[in-house]
Design a protein around this motif. Structure first.
Motif, PDB file in Angstrom:
ATOM      1  N   SER A   1       0.840  -1.197   0.000  1.00  0.00           N
ATOM      2  CA  SER A   1       0.000   0.000   0.000  1.00  0.00           C
ATOM      3  C   SER A   1       0.875   1.247   0.000  1.00  0.00           C
ATOM      4  O   SER A   1       1.907   1.289   0.671  1.00  0.00           O
ATOM      5  N   ASN A   2       0.422   2.245  -0.773  1.00  0.00           N
ATOM      6  CA  ASN A   2       1.119   3.537  -0.753  1.00  0.00           C
ATOM      7  C   ASN A   2       0.374   4.562   0.078  1.00  0.00           C
ATOM      8  O   ASN A   2       0.707   5.738   0.068  1.00  0.00           O
ATOM      9  N   VAL A   3      -0.675   4.113   0.777  1.00  0.00           N
ATOM     10  CA  VAL A   3      -1.423   4.985   1.694  1.00  0.00           C
ATOM     11  C   VAL A   3      -1.406   4.342   3.077  1.00  0.00           C
ATOM     12  O   VAL A   3      -1.142   3.147   3.234  1.00  0.00           O
ATOM     13  N   ASP A   4      -1.719   5.129   4.101  1.00  0.00           N
ATOM     14  CA  ASP A   4      -1.726   4.655   5.478  1.00  0.00           C
ATOM     15  C   ASP A   4      -3.017   3.880   5.734  1.00  0.00           C
ATOM     16  O   ASP A   4      -4.099   4.473   5.861  1.00  0.00           O
ATOM     17  N   LEU A   5      -2.923   2.567   5.809  1.00  0.00           N
ATOM     18  CA  LEU A   5      -4.114   1.740   6.016  1.00  0.00           C
ATOM     19  C   LEU A   5      -4.737   1.969   7.385  1.00  0.00           C
ATOM     20  O   LEU A   5      -5.960   1.847   7.553  1.00  0.00           O
ATOM     21  N   LYS A   6      -3.919   2.323   8.353  1.00  0.00           N
ATOM     22  CA  LYS A   6      -4.465   2.581   9.692  1.00  0.00           C
ATOM     23  C   LYS A   6      -5.365   3.803   9.662  1.00  0.00           C
ATOM     24  O   LYS A   6      -6.441   3.825  10.291  1.00  0.00           O
ATOM     25  N   ASP A   7      -4.964   4.835   8.949  1.00  0.00           N
ATOM     26  CA  ASP A   7      -5.814   6.012   8.794  1.00  0.00           C
ATOM     27  C   ASP A   7      -7.110   5.650   8.085  1.00  0.00           C
ATOM     28  O   ASP A   7      -8.193   6.164   8.433  1.00  0.00           O
ATOM     29  N   MET A   8      -7.025   4.773   7.081  1.00  0.00           N
ATOM     30  CA  MET A   8      -8.229   4.340   6.370  1.00  0.00           C
ATOM     31  C   MET A   8      -9.159   3.578   7.311  1.00  0.00           C
ATOM     32  O   MET A   8     -10.394   3.698   7.204  1.00  0.00           O
ATOM     33  N   CYS A   9      -8.574   2.804   8.229  1.00  0.00           N
ATOM     34  CA  CYS A   9      -9.398   2.107   9.224  1.00  0.00           C
ATOM     35  C   CYS A   9     -10.127   3.109  10.114  1.00  0.00           C
ATOM     36  O   CYS A   9     -11.326   2.955  10.397  1.00  0.00           O
ATOM     37  N   ASP A  10      -9.419   4.145  10.565  1.00  0.00           N
ATOM     38  CA  ASP A  10     -10.027   5.164  11.431  1.00  0.00           C
ATOM     39  C   ASP A  10     -11.147   5.911  10.722  1.00  0.00           C
ATOM     40  O   ASP A  10     -12.105   6.374  11.361  1.00  0.00           O
ATOM     41  N   GLN A  11     -11.038   6.006   9.385  1.00  0.00           N
ATOM     42  CA  GLN A  11     -12.054   6.706   8.607  1.00  0.00           C
ATOM     43  C   GLN A  11     -13.156   5.768   8.109  1.00  0.00           C
ATOM     44  O   GLN A  11     -14.056   6.182   7.381  1.00  0.00           O
ATOM     45  N   GLY A  12     -13.088   4.494   8.496  1.00  0.00           N
ATOM     46  CA  GLY A  12     -14.106   3.533   8.114  1.00  0.00           C
ATOM     47  C   GLY A  12     -14.002   3.056   6.683  1.00  0.00           C
ATOM     48  O   GLY A  12     -14.958   2.481   6.146  1.00  0.00           O
ATOM     49  N   GLN A  13     -12.838   3.240   6.040  1.00  0.00           N
ATOM     50  CA  GLN A  13     -12.677   2.860   4.639  1.00  0.00           C
ATOM     51  C   GLN A  13     -11.979   1.506   4.479  1.00  0.00           C
ATOM     52  O   GLN A  13     -11.904   0.977   3.367  1.00  0.00           O
ATOM     53  N   PHE A  14     -11.493   0.960   5.594  1.00  0.00           N
ATOM     54  CA  PHE A  14     -10.785  -0.315   5.532  1.00  0.00           C
ATOM     55  C   PHE A  14     -11.059  -1.073   6.822  1.00  0.00           C
ATOM     56  O   PHE A  14     -11.042  -0.490   7.918  1.00  0.00           O
ATOM     57  N   ARG A  15     -11.318  -2.361   6.702  1.00  0.00           N
ATOM     58  CA  ARG A  15     -11.671  -3.173   7.869  1.00  0.00           C
ATOM     59  C   ARG A  15     -10.473  -3.313   8.816  1.00  0.00           C
ATOM     60  O   ARG A  15      -9.371  -3.672   8.384  1.00  0.00           O
ATOM     61  N   LYS A  16     -10.707  -3.059  10.081  1.00  0.00           N
ATOM     62  CA  LYS A  16      -9.621  -3.157  11.048  1.00  0.00           C
ATOM     63  C   LYS A  16      -9.130  -4.597  11.210  1.00  0.00           C
ATOM     64  O   LYS A  16      -7.933  -4.852  11.328  1.00  0.00           O
ATOM     65  N   ASP A  17     -10.090  -5.551  11.215  1.00  0.00           N
ATOM     66  CA  ASP A  17      -9.672  -6.944  11.393  1.00  0.00           C
ATOM     67  C   ASP A  17      -8.811  -7.418  10.227  1.00  0.00           C
ATOM     68  O   ASP A  17      -7.851  -8.179  10.391  1.00  0.00           O
ATOM     69  N   LEU A  18      -9.124  -6.931   9.001  1.00  0.00           N
ATOM     70  CA  LEU A  18      -8.290  -7.280   7.842  1.00  0.00           C
ATOM     71  C   LEU A  18      -6.920  -6.614   7.953  1.00  0.00           C
ATOM     72  O   LEU A  18      -5.889  -7.231   7.645  1.00  0.00           O
ATOM     73  N   TYR A  19      -6.915  -5.364   8.415  1.00  0.00           N
ATOM     74  CA  TYR A  19      -5.646  -4.647   8.571  1.00  0.00           C
ATOM     75  C   TYR A  19      -4.719  -5.395   9.526  1.00  0.00           C
ATOM     76  O   TYR A  19      -3.523  -5.576   9.239  1.00  0.00           O
ATOM     77  N   TYR A  20      -5.253  -5.882  10.633  1.00  0.00           N
ATOM     78  CA  TYR A  20      -4.418  -6.587  11.605  1.00  0.00           C
ATOM     79  C   TYR A  20      -3.913  -7.919  11.043  1.00  0.00           C
ATOM     80  O   TYR A  20      -2.811  -8.368  11.381  1.00  0.00           O
ATOM     81  N   ARG A  21      -4.721  -8.548  10.162  1.00  0.00           N
ATOM     82  CA  ARG A  21      -4.277  -9.785   9.534  1.00  0.00           C
ATOM     83  C   ARG A  21      -3.159  -9.544   8.512  1.00  0.00           C
ATOM     84  O   ARG A  21      -2.265 -10.359   8.347  1.00  0.00           O
ATOM     85  N   LEU A  22      -3.251  -8.402   7.837  1.00  0.00           N
ATOM     86  CA  LEU A  22      -2.235  -8.075   6.832  1.00  0.00           C
ATOM     87  C   LEU A  22      -0.951  -7.548   7.460  1.00  0.00           C
ATOM     88  O   LEU A  22       0.145  -7.739   6.930  1.00  0.00           O
ATOM     89  N   ASN A  23      -1.113  -6.892   8.600  1.00  0.00           N
ATOM     90  CA  ASN A  23       0.004  -6.163   9.214  1.00  0.00           C
ATOM     91  C   ASN A  23       0.832  -7.043  10.152  1.00  0.00           C
ATOM     92  O   ASN A  23       1.420  -6.554  11.105  1.00  0.00           O
ATOM     93  N   VAL A  24       0.917  -8.339   9.858  1.00  0.00           N
ATOM     94  CA  VAL A  24       1.674  -9.254  10.712  1.00  0.00           C
ATOM     95  C   VAL A  24       3.159  -8.900  10.687  1.00  0.00           C
ATOM     96  O   VAL A  24       3.827  -8.834  11.727  1.00  0.00           O
ATOM     97  N   PHE A  25       3.684  -8.659   9.485  1.00  0.00           N
ATOM     98  CA  PHE A  25       5.099  -8.317   9.346  1.00  0.00           C
ATOM     99  C   PHE A  25       5.221  -7.144   8.370  1.00  0.00           C
ATOM    100  O   PHE A  25       5.447  -7.332   7.181  1.00  0.00           O
TER     101      PHE A  25
END
Length: 474
Positions: A290-314
């Motif tokens: 990703s070239n954007v901050d996925l955490k910010d997208m989660c805070d804005q409701g544009q990206f699922r938090k549970d998916l973000y945590y699964r992707l952000n393992v490493f």
């Protein structure tokens, strides 16, 4: 069938070689210089067996071939792949060694022994095979877009590569973060090649380039008739990538529906085709970018938090080019090698003014922008180095004054000092060589060092003496 040319007047030598290779090779015998060069010019020749007497006669008859180096080089120009084997008496072995040092393949002693001849030919054939395999591997690397950019002088990038080597052999999901053009796709391929799945497929999906209505079908496939236009069953990328790696670039652009399905893949390793009810197993390793901050997208409701945590393992953050400017000379060297390989020119470097500008530019487009600028200049350039005239003017407008040394305040004091000294040393060498118009001996004398040491320093900073020669007006 190999072709063997024998150049000697020794009947025993001719008969022995002919006896060894008569069944498998085409053999031609010559006994004079004119016959020798006629044979080489007219026919393909894989091996030349020539005795020292004839070599010395050739050198005596032609002043421009008076040295072993000149003579062997002449053979190589006529037949680059021809192996030259010297036949020599024991007392003259030292002379034969001199020819070998200058490009001959090997030598055999007279009177010749059949086993020795076979051994020498086998060794040459084995070396040829190794060289052809290396050439093939190099070609495959270029075709696979695997530019050698893993070399780095940047402490930040060294940590990135360490992380890549640590995570690659595992099955862990990796999230690559960084601006467009920083090399996320290259890094994903690097992880795949170092993994246990390297023999499986590497499937790259640019999520941002797929319409939102088709992203689910593209990733997970669809059944016939599942929607308008679905005339047959289609396999999704997760099925195609089975046993290998799937790279999901610009993961932040996928729809919420696709995010739900992707979460199921990461949690349970299962999915269903669009319009289907069969549960399929996903045997893939997922690398996302990703070239954007996925955490910010989660805070804005544009990206699922549970998916973000699964992707952000490493997570691995790839720095912008302006934060690893130490590597710009390496990139320049590698891109020029690439252009030279596929082009018709042989450009060996860039003018010092250009390098200063490259080091001072902000690079909003990162490595991709650097490659594009160099490729454009390469096309326009007519000399041996890339000159300022072939780059856009804004590149030079943005470069800092020559006396300024950029300082990275995020680095340690020791690292900042090291970089500062390197920048000063490079600037000194550029000014020195420019003042002496690229003359090595004069520059070394003025610097108080030996010419050899100066050459080592120039190689360290990728400086070419041709870049400092007086430039002619085009």
């Amino acid at each position: 069938m190999d072709s063997i040319l024998i150049s000697t007047q020794n009947t025993r030598t001719i008969n022995t070689i002919r006896h060894i290779f008569a069944r498998d090779c085409r053999i031609q015998i010559v006994d004079s210089a004119d016959q020798l060069f006629d044979a080489i010019n007219v026919n393909t020749c894989d091996f030349l067996f020539i005795d020292l007497i004839q070599l010395e006669a050739l050198s005596a008859d032609a002043p421009h071939l008076a040295t072993p180096k000149a003579l062997i080089s002449h053979f190589k120009r006529l037949r680059p792949l021809m192996a030259v084997v010297i036949i020599v008496a024991n007392v003259d072995v030292r002379k034969a060694v001199d020819y070998v040092k200058n490009g001959a393949s090997n030598y055999i002693t007279a009177p010749i022994d059949a086993e020795e001849v076979r051994l020498v030919v086998d060794e040459i054939a084995k070396e040829r095979l190794q060289q052809s395999e290396l050439a093939y591997l190099r070609q495959q690397l270029w075709q696979d877009d695997s530019l050698d950019i893993i070399r780095t002088l940047s402490p930040i990038m060294k940590k990135v590569y360490d992380n890549v080597l640590s995570v690659a052999p595992t099955k862990t999901t990796v999230l690559l973060l960084g601006e467009t053009g920083t090399g996320k796709s290259f890094m994903a391929k690097r992880i795949h090649r170092q993994s246990n799945r390297k023999n499986g497929p590497f499937i790259s999906v640019h999520c941002g380039a797929i319409p939102e209505t088709l992203i689910e079908s593209e990733l997970f496939g669809h059944e016939k008739g599942s929607f308008t236009g679905a005339h047959r069953r289609k396999l999704g990328k997760f099925e195609v990538a089975s046993g290998g790696t799937i790279f999901l670039d610009e993961i932040g652009t996928i729809s919420m529906a696709a995010q739900v399905k992707l979460l199921m893949v990461l949690q349970e390793a299962i999915f269903q085709r669009v319009g289907g009810d069969q549960t399929l197993t996903a045997n893939v390793r997922v690398i996302a970018a990703s070239n954007v901050d996925l955490k910010d997208m989660c805070d804005q409701g544009q990206f699922r938090k549970d998916l973000y945590y699964r992707l952000n393992v490493f997570p691995i953050h790839i720095p912008e080019l302006c934060r690893r400017s130490e590597d710009i000379p390496l990139f320049v060297e590698n891109f020029l090698k690439k252009f030279n390989q596929f082009g018709t020119k042989s450009i060996q470097g860039v003018h010092p003014e250009v390098m200063d500008a490259l080091l001072g530019y902000a690079w909003p487009g990162n490595i991709r922008e650097l490659e594009n600028l160099l490729e454009r200049a390469y096309i326009l350039e007519t000399g041996p180095v890339l000159t300022p005239e072939n780059f856009p003017s804004e590149l030079f407008d943005s470069s800092p004054p020559s006396g300024d040394i950029p300082i990275d305040i995020t680095a340690s004091l020791a690292e900042a000092r090291k970089r500062g000294l390197a920048a000063i040393e490079r600037r000194y060498l550029e000014e020195l060589l420019s003042r002496n118009q690229g003359k090595i001996n004069a520059s070394a004398l003025e610097a108080g060092v030996g010419a050899r040491q100066l050459n080592k320093l120039m190689h360290k900073y990728n400086l070419q003496k041709s870049a400092f020669k007086p430039r002619h007006t085009k």
